[in-house]
Design a protein around this motif. Structure first.
Motif, short mmCIF file in Angstrom:
data_model
loop_
_atom_site.label_atom_id
_atom_site.label_comp_id
_atom_site.label_asym_id
_atom_site.label_seq_id
_atom_site.Cartn_x
_atom_site.Cartn_y
_atom_site.Cartn_z
N THR A 153 -26.34 25.89 -47.70
CA THR A 153 -26.18 25.99 -49.35
C THR A 153 -27.42 26.01 -50.05
O THR A 153 -27.41 27.00 -51.01
N ALA A 154 -28.37 25.29 -49.94
CA ALA A 154 -29.71 25.27 -50.89
C ALA A 154 -30.13 26.69 -50.56
O ALA A 154 -30.59 27.17 -51.76
N LEU A 155 -30.35 27.17 -49.46
CA LEU A 155 -31.41 28.30 -49.15
C LEU A 155 -30.35 29.54 -49.70
O LEU A 155 -31.01 30.66 -50.20
N THR A 156 -28.99 29.57 -49.52
CA THR A 156 -28.12 30.46 -50.16
C THR A 156 -28.34 30.63 -51.67
O THR A 156 -28.42 31.77 -52.19
N ASN A 165 -33.52 25.82 -21.91
CA ASN A 165 -33.34 25.39 -23.39
C ASN A 165 -32.01 25.88 -24.11
O ASN A 165 -31.75 26.14 -25.18
N GLU A 166 -30.91 25.39 -23.39
CA GLU A 166 -29.52 25.78 -23.93
C GLU A 166 -29.28 24.88 -25.10
O GLU A 166 -29.87 23.66 -25.14
N THR A 167 -28.77 25.52 -26.17
CA THR A 167 -28.48 24.98 -27.45
C THR A 167 -27.47 25.69 -28.37
O THR A 167 -27.27 26.88 -28.01
N PRO A 168 -26.91 25.00 -29.17
CA PRO A 168 -26.10 25.31 -30.06
C PRO A 168 -27.01 25.99 -31.12
O PRO A 168 -28.07 25.67 -31.29
N ILE A 169 -26.50 27.23 -32.03
CA ILE A 169 -27.09 27.64 -32.98
C ILE A 169 -26.27 27.37 -34.05
O ILE A 169 -25.09 27.96 -34.36
N SER A 170 -26.89 27.07 -35.34
CA SER A 170 -26.37 26.94 -36.49
C SER A 170 -25.91 28.29 -37.22
O SER A 170 -26.09 29.31 -36.89
N ALA A 171 -25.11 28.09 -38.43
CA ALA A 171 -24.90 29.18 -39.06
C ALA A 171 -26.14 29.55 -40.03
O ALA A 171 -27.11 28.86 -39.81
N GLY A 172 -26.18 30.93 -40.47
CA GLY A 172 -27.39 31.11 -40.94
C GLY A 172 -27.42 31.93 -42.22
O GLY A 172 -26.45 32.27 -42.79
N VAL A 173 -28.54 32.78 -42.83
CA VAL A 173 -28.52 33.51 -43.85
C VAL A 173 -29.28 34.71 -43.38
O VAL A 173 -30.04 34.84 -42.25
N TRP A 174 -28.89 35.91 -44.18
CA TRP A 174 -29.55 37.08 -43.96
C TRP A 174 -30.14 37.72 -45.10
O TRP A 174 -29.38 37.77 -46.19
N SER A 191 -32.03 43.61 -52.28
CA SER A 191 -31.22 44.47 -52.32
C SER A 191 -29.43 43.54 -51.94
O SER A 191 -28.97 43.76 -52.85
N GLN A 192 -29.80 42.83 -51.02
CA GLN A 192 -28.41 41.97 -50.51
C GLN A 192 -28.93 40.81 -49.86
O GLN A 192 -29.89 40.93 -49.39
N SER A 193 -28.21 39.94 -49.60
CA SER A 193 -28.22 38.70 -49.03
C SER A 193 -26.51 38.22 -48.69
O SER A 193 -25.89 38.62 -49.25
N GLY A 194 -26.69 37.46 -47.58
CA GLY A 194 -25.47 36.67 -47.35
C GLY A 194 -25.68 35.47 -46.25
O GLY A 194 -26.71 35.23 -45.90
N THR A 195 -24.50 35.32 -45.72
CA THR A 195 -24.76 34.20 -44.82
C THR A 195 -23.82 34.55 -43.38
O THR A 195 -22.86 35.76 -43.49
N PHE A 196 -23.98 34.06 -42.38
CA PHE A 196 -23.10 34.34 -41.18
C PHE A 196 -22.74 32.90 -40.46
O PHE A 196 -23.69 31.94 -40.58
N ALA A 241 -40.16 25.98 -48.13
CA ALA A 241 -39.70 26.03 -49.58
C ALA A 241 -38.15 26.71 -49.62
O ALA A 241 -37.73 27.19 -48.71
N ASN A 242 -37.72 26.54 -50.77
CA ASN A 242 -36.40 27.04 -51.47
C ASN A 242 -35.18 26.61 -50.49
O ASN A 242 -34.43 27.52 -50.44
N GLY A 243 -35.05 25.73 -49.88
CA GLY A 243 -33.88 25.13 -49.12
C GLY A 243 -33.92 25.63 -47.72
O GLY A 243 -32.96 24.99 -47.08
N LEU A 244 -35.14 26.09 -47.15
CA LEU A 244 -35.14 26.49 -45.66
C LEU A 244 -35.14 24.99 -44.86
O LEU A 244 -34.76 25.09 -43.78
#
Length: 426
Positions: free
Chosen positions: A237-240, A191-200, A52-57, A224-227
């Motif tokens: 970009t690829a997964l989006t 386990n301190e870490t940066p976290i990347s941009a993502g998809v939803w 129904s929807q998808s996007g990035t953050f 698969a599919n850009g993951l």
């Protein structure tokens, strides 16, 4: 010169008289007019999508990365039975990523109430299986060594649970709208870490079943599919692109009301005018065309009324996995000067319907008339996101004039009507 008179055989004269009588009828003014029959065909040609929807953050700052203590949020629409999924890279790793277990974070309780508050317990950490894992931490070398043979995606555990590294909080905004806030809470942990941009993503639902329960990944299967780009580099970009390709409408159309009539205005509805209480509300809200059909049969100037139901499914389903969508046909009797109109509910809505615009088409029209179809709001229920319209409470009633919807509509951009419904008269 003599002229010879030829006499037609009596049988031929009789046959011609019969043919002439059978191809003509007397109209209300006593004049003879051709009475044509034609077949009207309506087909759902929506290419049904899974999501129904998808996007990035991403972080709203100069860098898309969420460092410890930083937050981002995004809003989306979801109806009962739908869930929210997302994925983002665990930055201090070779190919680990955060994501909830499939089918995603539950958004409604069993009693139908929306879920709100901290939902971090549903977040997991996963190994993409494409890079040899170094010990997590700031000393990780990117991209690292590739696995000799890619491995299936598996869940992994660090000394600090994933739910304590990434905090997820849901806010219900009303209707079917939610906001998910993600905060990097890994600061000061082992386990301190940066976290990347993502998809939803939000999947369509069919009854109580999600159309796609694993839109981003499937545990036990290869990435698969850009993951892989996301898990190894944090790039979306690829997964989006993949997710965008499977995002869109998946709507049926209700049984189609077809009416042949005479006059300067459609007997079905008029834009700028409130619902007349003759059955349009039932059609636009429930897909029930029978109430309106029964009324139209009593109306002066209406010549024929039909309700066309798909013989297999009643509703006209969209195209799915290359299979044709629902299709109905009906022989009608219409001549020049008559008008033909049709109306059908857009199923993934509260009260939207597709219909011929203005005063329909002339009875002598033949060919594809899809270009004169429009999408309308009956003004009887408050609208919500198409495909995410069934909330915890029934949609609120309203009393507004019928209006043709713009595209983009208030929620998203749908394909044009000729890309969703095909109407021909032959």
């Amino acid at each position: 010169m003599q002229f010879v008179k030829f006499k037609r055989p009596l049988g031929l004269l009789s046959l011609m008289s019969v043919l002439a009588f059978s191809s003509c009828s007397t109209d209300d003014d006593g004049e003879m007019a051709v009475n044509d029959s034609a077949v009207i065909t309506v087909e759902n040609i929506i290419e049904g999508k899974s999501l129904s929807q998808s996007g990035t953050f991403q972080n709203a700052g100069s860098s898309p990365v969420l460092n410890p203590g930083e937050s981002t949020s995004f809003s989306f629409y979801a109806g009962k039975g739908q869930t929210i999924s997302f994925a983002a890279m665990y930055g201090n790793s070779n190919d680990l990523f955060f994501a909830p277990a499939n089918p995603g974070i539950k958004l409604y309780q069993d009693n139908g109430d929306p879920v709100t508050g901290n939902v971090s317990s549903q977040i997991r950490l996963w190994d993409n299986g494409t890079r040899v894992n170094q010990p997590t931490g700031p000393a990780v070398t990117h991209p690292g060594d590739t696995e000799a043979t890619p491995k299936n995606i598996i869940e992994v555990a660090l000394s600090t649970p994933a739910s304590q590294l990434l905090k997820a909080e849901l806010t219900f905004e009303g209707g079917t709208k939610f906001t998910l806030k993600l905060t990097n809470t890994s600061g000061g942990t082992a386990n301190e870490t940066p976290i990347s941009a993502g998809v939803w993503t939000v999947s369509h639902s069919s009854g109580s079943t999600l159309v796609k329960e694993d839109p981003i990944f499937t545990p036990g299967k290869l990435s698969a599919n850009g993951l892989t780009d996301l898990a190894e580099t944090g790039k979306v970009t690829a997964l989006t692109q993949y997710l965008t390709g499977i995002t869109g409408p998946n709507s049926p159309f209700s049984p189609v009301l077809v009416v042949v009539y005479s006059g300067n205005e459609s007997p079905v509805f008029k834009t700028g005018e409130n619902d007349r209480g003759q059955g349009l509300k039932e059609l636009s809200q429930q897909g029930n065309a029978d109430v309106l059909a029964n009324f139209l049969k009593t109306k002066s100037g209406v010549k024929e009324v039909f309700v066309l139901k798909d013989p297999a499914n009643t509703v006209l389903k969209p195209r799915i996995d290359g299979k044709n969508g629902g299709k109905v046909s009906q022989t009608i009797s219409a001549r020049k000067g008559d008008r033909i109109a049709l109306v059908t509910m857009y199923g993934q809505s509260n009260d939207w319907f597709a219909a011929t615009t203005n005063n329909g088409v002339d009875g002598s029209t033949r060919g594809d008339i899809s270009s004169i179809m429009g999408l309308f709001d009956s003004g009887t229920l408050v609208s919500s996101y198409p495909g995410a319209h069934i909330g915890s409470q029934p949609a609120q009633t309203e009393s507004l004039p019928v209006q043709q919807l713009a595209n983009p509509n208030p929620f998203n951009t749908l394909p044009s009507l000729p890309q969703m419904i095909k109407v021909t008269i032959q």
